[in-house]
Design a protein around this motif. Sequence first.
Motif, PDB file in Angstrom:
ATOM      1  N   GLN A 110       0.850  -1.181   0.000  1.00 27.87           N
ATOM      2  CA  GLN A 110       0.000   0.000   0.000  1.00 27.87           C
ATOM      3  C   GLN A 110       0.896   1.244   0.000  1.00 27.87           C
ATOM      4  N   SER A 112       1.380   5.345  -0.048  1.00 25.20           N
ATOM      5  CA  SER A 112       0.618   6.404   0.621  1.00 25.20           C
ATOM      6  C   SER A 112       0.997   7.761   0.060  1.00 25.20           C
ATOM      7  N   THR A 114       0.196  11.924   1.211  1.00 26.80           N
ATOM      8  CA  THR A 114      -0.389  12.793   2.218  1.00 26.80           C
ATOM      9  C   THR A 114      -0.609  14.180   1.648  1.00 26.80           C
ATOM     10  N   THR A 165      -4.178  11.563   4.597  1.00 30.36           N
ATOM     11  CA  THR A 165      -3.323  10.558   3.954  1.00 30.36           C
ATOM     12  C   THR A 165      -4.184   9.496   3.281  1.00 30.36           C
ATOM     13  N   TYR A 166      -3.840   9.169   2.037  1.00 28.38           N
ATOM     14  CA  TYR A 166      -4.562   8.146   1.283  1.00 28.38           C
ATOM     15  C   TYR A 166      -3.588   7.022   0.898  1.00 28.38           C
ATOM     16  N   HIS A 167      -4.083   5.785   0.954  1.00 29.03           N
ATOM     17  CA  HIS A 167      -3.289   4.620   0.577  1.00 29.03           C
ATOM     18  C   HIS A 167      -3.830   4.045  -0.733  1.00 29.03           C
ATOM     19  N   TYR A 168      -2.931   3.518  -1.536  1.00 31.25           N
ATOM     20  CA  TYR A 168      -3.354   2.950  -2.819  1.00 31.25           C
ATOM     21  C   TYR A 168      -2.351   1.886  -3.253  1.00 31.25           C
TER      22      TYR A 168
END
Length: 338
Positions: A110, A112, A114, A165-168
Amino acid sequence: MIKKLLAVIIVAAIVIAVGSQYVLSQIKQYVELPVNIEQAQIITVPVGSGFSRALILLQEKQWIGDTPFARLLPKLYPELTQIKAGTYQIRPEMSLYDVLVLFNEGKEHQFSITFVEGSQFKEWIEQIANEPYLIHKLEGLSEEEIAKQLDVPYTKLEGLFLAETYHYTMGTSDIELLKRAHSKLNKILDKHWQSRQEKLPLQSAYEALILASIIEKETAIDDERERIASVFINRLNKGMRLQTDPTVIYGLGEHYDGNIRKKDLRTPTPYNTYVINGLPPTPIAMAGEASIQAALNPEKNSHYLYFVASGKGGHVFSKTLAEHNSAVRAYLRELRKK
């Protein structure tokens, strides 16, 4: 003759047993050795890769060595043969066995990103463009064109994404990421809009978002947000101009050089709240949830109409212009000390 044959059989059995034990120990040692890396690394296992291809990938990167016994691994470790395509993070403390378990579980890494509260959409676009593991579909598009790609009913996108913060995983597109950030913003905004204080001088959730963006730019101190929100709410209720510097800066755009001059405060722009009445037409930055909550639930029973930086961190709040002018003079004295 029979005794000699029996002796040969026994010797052969011993040799086979010893040999088998040696092979088993070599294979066990091979899979238990730590990978040859000094820091975490990213590796992509392509679609269609089997067990042998996965080993070759690791060997090509020189993260593991080779052994003539590698072909026996699937027989001894059949639980490691169901390799799944994906992008994984390999850490120095992992053994080959750990890596193969990771490939079998399919737990892709994953990544991330931010987005900082108070940042602007143009900064988000630059940040996204530098993410090597995103699929880039927004390159070269105007803000209006991006809005269409996102199915957002606005031509200006400032403030329409939640800063966090996003996870992808690898293969996610920049459009998908922004859609998630916009959806998250809408959920947070709707939640706080539904539980807002009564009789606020805000006609829509979008206006609340505009105010939240101003609060975000005015302070990073959590304990101040609701009080700063109350100042702006009080001024709106009294028909006073907001007179907040961040809106002036935003209106200046590329012409802002780090200083606000008196002429800037008098220069009309759609965002200059020293000149216009009420709120600016759009948010001026991306807000976090704390500022959205403060905008819709400002400090109660507050009669403050002014605030200025204290020069020591935080702000000084005033109820009258005389008090405010005194606080401004104190702030200037603190600046001169520095």
